[in-house]
Scaffold this motif. Structure first.
Motif: not given
Length: 323
Positions: A244-254
């Motif tokens: 999950e984004p912001n739970v297990h990793y930091v999401p990035l834009r494409q």
């Protein structure tokens, strides 16, 4: 030291699997009923995971190209050994469809695969833990987030537009050490090779899909570094769709236009970084439970052979699978 340990582990992997192949295979088949009974006594988590990896619900017929369990090809040896580790418990005449290597589409018929596209219509891609020596190497990380270099790192093959786009963006940013160590990398994008231990000296490690899944995702999430990546589009036994984004990793834009802001935020909020790395570490720990991993692997194949009409299901085991 890490490379020596890894080499020793690889030699042990081959020696153990070579010995299994040379042992009388009937010894494994005689243990199938007992192994299935032990698996049946596993909890809800094992059942949920096996039905996630093997989403098949309807009977099917193996293809004309299906191969007998006793005649699986050994050319891709790690794929062969990882599939045969559990297939050997079943009758050698049973037929199985599989596809070794990187799988970029959903098979037309049910096949055993290492990976599949993420989506609701991917049931024909039946996941097994294949090529696991490479994909599930998660060495311990003794360096704390605070003691790591406050920079972003990435290394890999520039084999798709996403990776090239990231390296182009990173070249403009002094906080990034990103590039490819391969000889075929374009001038300006080439960087010295960094092993896993060297990359984990950075606080922020980017994970980017290549031909399919990003191989480095597992060892990043098992480390004390923060994983940054765009939303994954492929999944393996690691069930990347459940990360999950912001739970297990930091999401990035494409287009990676948010990279600088994301790093600046976590530099000011290290406790938030610690929360995410702790959750990522916890996610990874379940793959270290060898008893569960073996039970799930055996049940994934068992369900495949039952639904293909090749074996009659044991009532108790099938009731457990059905939940």
């Amino acid at each position: 030291m890490a490379s020596i340990s890894r080499t020793a582990a690889k030699l042990f992997y081959y020696a153990r699997n070579f010995a299994r192949d040379r042992a009388p295979q009937s010894l494994f088949r005689d243990r199938l009923a007992n192994r299935l009974e032990q698996a049946r006594l596993s909890g809800k988590t094992v059942r949920e995971r096996l039905n996630y990896y093997n989403k098949l619900e309807q009977p099917f017929v193996p293809s004309l190209d299906a191969m007998a369990v006793g005649k699986l090809p050994t050319a891709s040896s790690m794929y062969y050994y990882d599939l045969k580790e559990f297939a050997r418990y079943f009758d050698p005449g049973l037929l199985i469809d599989f596809e070794f290597g990187d799988v970029v589409g959903v098979p037309e018929l049910p096949r055993i695969v290492k990976d599949r596209p993420i989506g609701d219509d991917n049931a024909n891609g039946v996941l097994m833990k294949l090529n696991k020596f490479r994909h599930f190497y998660m060495p311990p990380d003794k360096l704390s987030f605070a003691d790591k270099r406050p920079m972003v790192v990435w290394r890999g093959h520039l084999n798709n537009p996403l990776r090239t786009r990231f390296v182009e963006k990173a070249a403009e940013l002094p906080i990034c050490d990103a590039g490819s160590h391969r000889a075929d990398a374009p001038d300006g994008y080439r960087k010295p090779f960094l092993n896993i231990e060297q990359q984990r000296q950075y606080r922020y490690i980017v994970s980017l899909e290549g031909n399919d899944v990003a191989t480095n995702l597992k060892w990043i999430m098992s480390s004390n570094s923060l994983c940054l990546m765009p939303e994954p589009t492929y999944e393996t036994w690691f069930a990347e769709a459940q990360v999950e984004p912001n739970v297990h990793y930091v999401p990035l834009r494409q287009d990676f236009s948010d990279l600088v802001d994301k790093v600046a935020y976590f530099e000011k909020h290290p406790a938030e970084a610690g929360r995410i790395t702790a959750a990522a570490n916890a996610y990874c720990r379940k793959f270290g439970n060898e008893q569960d991993e073996q039970a799930i692997s055996l049940l994934v194949l068992y369900k495949y052979f039952v639904l293909s009409g090749q074996i009659k299901p044991d009532a108790e085991v099938w009731r457990y699978i059905a939940g």
